[in-house]
Design an enzyme around this catalytic site. Structure first.
Site, mmCIF file in Angstrom:
data_model
loop_
_atom_site.group_PDB
_atom_site.id
_atom_site.type_symbol
_atom_site.label_atom_id
_atom_site.label_comp_id
_atom_site.label_asym_id
_atom_site.label_seq_id
_atom_site.Cartn_x
_atom_site.Cartn_y
_atom_site.Cartn_z
ATOM 1 C CG ASP A 47 5.396 -2.477 12.095
ATOM 2 O OD1 ASP A 47 5.464 -3.583 11.805
ATOM 3 O OD2 ASP A 47 6.345 -2.038 12.153
ATOM 4 C CD GLU A 56 4.793 -7.346 13.587
ATOM 5 O OE1 GLU A 56 5.637 -8.120 13.132
ATOM 6 O OE2 GLU A 56 5.075 -6.009 13.739
#
Length: 734
Positions: free
Chosen positions: A412, A465
C-alpha cells in the site's frame, strides 16, 4: 529479622523499577550460599518445595524493607536445583513455578542477528511463543524496547501488575525476554514499560503478537504458530506458474467485513470459516485467479479498513482465530485460487497501545515529525534507516509467506514511501543527504524486501500501489529497479474512468484518455486496477459513474469491462463491481446481493464471469500482457466515432484476437477494420449479447475477411458494432 537482599535491590523489586530482576530473584549466590528470592505481592507465607515430590525444602522469610519479597538461604544446597513455590494468601494456598529459576531462551546466534538487524525469522524469536522450557510448559515472551528502564509482561495471571513478571534484558540488542510457566494459548497480555526516566508508559500490545482481543479491547493474545497440518503442498509447489507475467492474473479485491453479512445475527460479518464456505466457491465460479484481501493485519479502527494496522503479525480477530484464517487460505488453494493480502509498511497509527513512542522514544518512527508524520492520514512513518525497524518489516513479509502460505503482497501507498515531500508543503519535509526528495532509506528497504521475499518464498508476487512516474518499480533490482513483480496502473485507471464518465456525445473530445495508456503500457509489469478507492469518498459506484439512462449505464459498464479485459495488463476488480453494485461501497454493510434478482445486474455478473474465462483460455489475451509484441493498434484515431480497435497476440502459433470498442450509443454497421491475417474471425465475446442483458446485436457469430485494404492492411472485416459495446474476434485456425 535477617535480610538476604541488598536494600537497594529489595526496594527496586518492591517498587517495580529494577532493570534486571533476574540478577536478584530466583536462585542466586549470596555470601557463599544459595538463596532463593521470590516476589509475591500480598502473600502471607512462601515456601520452596521439591519440584517433583512437593516436600518442603525451606520456608522463606519476608524482607525487612520489601514486604512482598521473600528470601532465605537453602541449607545444604551448593548447586542449582529445580524447585517450585508454595504460597498462601489467607486461606488460599497454591503452587507455582518460579519464572526466575529459568535460564534464557534466546540463543547467541539469535542475539547476534537481532543486534545486526538481519534476522529473517524475527517472529520466531520475538513475540509470545508457547514452548516447553526445561521440561515445563509455558510461554516465552520477548520484545524489543532498547530505551526502556524496565519491561514486564502483564495479564490476568498476575493481575496486570508489572512488578511481578519483569523481564530479562539481553544486552546491546535492546530485547527483553521472560519464560512464564503455566501461561498458554488464549491468554491476553500486554507489555508494561518504564521509559528512561522511570515514567510508566501506556500498556503496549505486542508488536510481534500473533493474536489480539476484539476491538475496542487492545490486548494481545497468545497464539500457537506451530501444529497446523497444511495440506496444500500441490498448490505451493506449483504456484510459481500462477504468478508469471505470461500467465492470466485476474484479481478479485475483497473487504472481508462487508462482502456479505449475516443480517439475522446483528448484521455481523462472516467468519473465516464461513468465508471459506461462501467466498471461495464464489471466486472460483466467477473465474478469478486470485483473491486480494484488504489488510487483515490487526487494526483498532474499523473505518480505516485495515490501512492503519497495529498488529502486523496478527490476522484480525474480527473473523476468527489464526488457525481459522489458515484454514480459509487452504480452502482457496484447494480451489486453485491464489491469496494476496494488502500490506501496509508505509505508516502506522498513533494509538497509545501501538508502536508510537513504544519505549518512550521514537523507536519505530522518526523523532522529527517532518520525517515521521503523514499529514494525509495522521499517522507515523517508519524509520526505514534504522536496521531493526527495516528488519521488523521485511521479516513481517516473510512471516505471511512462510507461516500462512500467502501468495503475494500488494504494498500500500508506495509513493508515500518513495518521496520525502509526499503531500507535504515547503518547510514540512527534510531533504535527503543530497538535497533531493527521494527517500533513499525507504527505497533500500523496498528493494531488500523484494529480494529477500522472492529468494525465500518461491512463487510469490509483490505488487506496488504506486501512482507516480518513479522509474523501474517492477524492474529487477540488479537493473536498478525496486524489484516488485507488478505495479498498479493508476494512470490508466484515472484516464479511462474519466473518459467513461463523459456523455457519449462529448467523448470524441477526450479520445486520448483511452489511448494514452498505450504510450507507457509496457514500461512496467502492470495490473489494471478498479479498486475500492474508486467507489468511496463520494465517488459513487462504477455503475453510477456511467452516463445516460439506466440501460445505457449498464451498457457503458459492460463495454468498459470489455475494454479493460482486452487491454494489455493483468486485471483487478473490487467486489460489487462484478454485478454492478448501484450504491457506493459501505464498509459497515453487506454488498447489495439482492440486486441479482434483476436482469441487468445478472447480465454484468455473467459478463465478468465470461471475461475471466476467455482471458484465461485465450493465450493472446494474457501471454504478452507485459510485452509490446503482443499488441498492435488497428484503429486509435477514430475520435469522431469513438471507436477503438487493436490486435492482441500470443506466442507463435496462438490465434490472434481483435478487440473492438464502440463507445457511443450509435450502432455502426459495415464498419471496416483492417486485420493482419485473412480468414474467419469468430466473435468469442460481445458485451451487447442478450446473455448479458444487452440488445443482442452483433455479427452472427463470425466475420470473413475481404480482399479490401483498410488501415494499411491488405484484408479487412466489415463488422456490425452494437452501441456501447466491446467485441472480441479470434482468428479461426485450421
Amino acid at each position: 529479622m535477617t535480610t538476604y537482599t541488598s536494600k537497594r535491590d529489595a526496594q527496586a523489586i518492591q517498587n517495580g523499577v529494577h532493570s534486571n530482576p533476574f540478577s536478584v530473584l530466583g536462585l542466586q549466590e549470596w555470601e557463599d550460599q544459595l538463596v532463593v528470592r521470590v516476589f509475591i505481592p500480598g502473600a502471607c507465607e512462601v515456601e520452596v518445595i521439591h519440584h517433583e515430590t512437593g516436600a518442603l525444602i525451606e520456608e522463606l522469610e519476608r524482607d525487612d524493607v520489601a514486604p512482598d519479597l521473600f528470601a532465605k538461604p537453602i541449607a545444604g544446597k551448593k548447586e542449582w536445583f529445580a524447585y517450585k513455590i508454595r504460597a498462601r494468601v489467607g486461606d488460599h494456598v497454591w503452587i507455582q513455578e518460579d519464572p526466575y529459576r529459568f535460564g534464557p531462551v534466546i540463543g547467541e546466534l539469535d542475539e547476534y542477528l537481532l543486534g545486526e538487524g538481519t534476522h529473517q525469522s524475527l517472529w520466531k524469536v520475538l513475540g509470545a511463543h508457547v514452548i516447553t522450557h526445561d521440561g515445563v510448559e509455558g510461554t516465552h515472551f520477548a520484545v524489543w524496547a532498547p530505551n526502556a528502564r524496565r519491561a514486564s509482561v502483564v495479564g490476568n495471571w498476575n493481575n496486570w501488575d508489572g512488578r511481578r513478571h519483569a523481564m530479562r534484558p539481553r544486552g546491546v540488542t535492546g530485547v527483553w525476554e521472560i519464560f512464564i510457566p503455566q501461561v498458554g494459548e488464549g491468554q491476553a497480555y500486554k507489555y508494561e514499560l518504564l521509559d528512561r526516566q522511570g515514567q510508566l508508559l501506556p500498556l503496549k500490545a505486542d508488536p510481534v503478537g500473533f493474536g489480539s482481543e476484539h476491538a475496542p479491547r487492545t490486548a494481545s493474545i497468545v497464539r500457537k504458530l506451530d501444529g497446523h497440518d497444511w495440506r496444500d503442498d500441490e498448490w505451493m509447489q506449483g504456484r510459481e506458474q500462477t504468478t508469471k507475467i505470461d500467465k492470466p492474473i485476474s484479481i478479485y479485491e475483497v473487504h472481508l467485513g462487508s462482502w456479505r453479512r449475516v443480517k439475522d445475527e446483528g448484521n455481523r460479518p462472516l467468519s473465516y470459516s464461513e468465508l471459506a464456505e461462501q467466498l471461495v466457491p464464489y471466486v472460483k465460479d466467477m473465474g478469478f485467479t486470485h483473491v486480494e484481501m484488504m489488510p487483515i493485519s490487526e487494526y483498532p479502527f474499523d473505518g480505516s479498513w485495515g490501512y492503519q494496522p497495529v498488529g502486523l503479525f496478527a490476522p484480525t480477530i474480527r473473523h476468527g482465530t489464526l488457525e481459522e484464517f489458515r484454514d480459509m487460505v487452504e480452502a482457496f488453494h484447494a480451489a486453485g485460487i491464489g491469496v494476496l493480502i494488502d500490506w501496509v509498511p508505509g505508516h502506522f497509527p498513533e494509538d497509545p497501545h501501538g508502536l508510537a513512542r513504544f519505549d518512550g522514544t521514537a523507536l519505530y518512527e522518526h523523532e522529527d515529525r517532518r520525517e515521521g508524520f503523514h499529514p494525509d492520514w495522521n499517522t507515523l512513518v517508519y524509520n526505514y534507516g534504522r536496521r531493526e525497524v527495516s528488519n521488523f518489516l521485511s521479516a513481517n513479509a516473510l512471516y505471511w509467506f512462510n507461516e500462512h502460505h500467502i501468495d503475494g503482497l500488494r504494498v500500500d501507498a508506495v509513493a508515500s514511501m518513495l518521496y520525502r515531500d509526499y503531500s507535504r508543503k515547503d518547510g514540512e519535509w527534510i531533504p535527503n543527504k543530497d538535497g533531493g526528495r527521494e527517500n533513499y532509506e525507504a527505497i533500500d528497504f523496498l528493494r531488500n524486501t523484494n529480494i529477500t521475499s522472492y529468494r525465500e518464498a518461491p512463487g510469490i508476487m509483490t505488487i506496488a500501489e504506486e501512482s507516480t512516474a518513479f522509474p523501474g518499480v517492477s524492474a529487477p533490482t540488479n537493473h536498478g529497479g525496486l524489484g516488485f513483480g507488478y505495479k498498479w496502473n493508476m494512470g490508466w485507471m484515472n484516464d479511462t474512468l474519466r473518459y467513461m464518465s463523459h456523455e457519449a456525445v462529448h467523448r470524441k473530445y477526450h479520445h486520448h484518455d483511452m489511448t494514452f495508456g498505450m504510450h507507457y503500457a509496457f514500461s512496467e509489469n502492470y495490473i489494471l486496477p478498479l479498486s475500492h478507492d474508486e467507489v468511496v469518498h463520494g465517488k459513487g459506484s462504477l455503475l453510477s459513474r456511467m452516463p445516460g439512462y439506466p440501460a445505457d449505464q449498464f451498457a457503458n459498464l459492460r463495454a468498459y469491462f470489455g475494454f479493460m479485459w482486452g487491454h494489455p495488463g493483468k486485471k483487478l476488480l473490487f467486489m460489487g463491481g462484478e454485478f454492478a453494485q448501484g450504491e457506493e461501497w459501505n464498509h459497515n454493510e453487506s454488498l447489495d446481493w439482492h440486486l441479482l434478482q434483476y436482469d441487468f445486474q445478472r447480465g454484468v455478473q455473467s459478463l465478468v464471469r465470461d471475461l475471466n474465462r476467455v482471458y484465461r483460455e485465450v493465450p493472446a489475451l494474457h501471454r504478452n500482457d507485459s510485452n509490446p509484441k503482443g499488441f498492435e493498434w488497428i484503429e486509435c484515431h477514430s475520435a469522431e466515432n469513438s471507436v477503438f480497435a487493436w490486435i492482441r497476440y500470443g506466442d507463435e502459433g496462438d490465434a490472434p484476437v481483435l478487440v473492438v470498442c464502440n463507445m457511443t450509443p450509435v450502432e455502426r454497421q459495415s464498419y471496416r477494420l483492417g486485420v493482419p491475417k485473412a480468414g474467419r474471425w469468430v466473435e468469442i465475446l460481445n458485451t451487447d449479447s442478450s446473455l448479458y442483458a444487452g440488445g443482442g446485436r452483433g455479427n452472427l457469430g463470425a466475420a470473413e475477411t475481404e480482399n479490401i485494404g483498410s488501415h494499411e492492411r491488405d484484408v479487412s472485416l466489415s463488422l456490425t458494432l452494437p452501441p456501447l459495446s466491446t467485441l472480441y474476434f479470434q482468428l479461426e485456425q485450421a
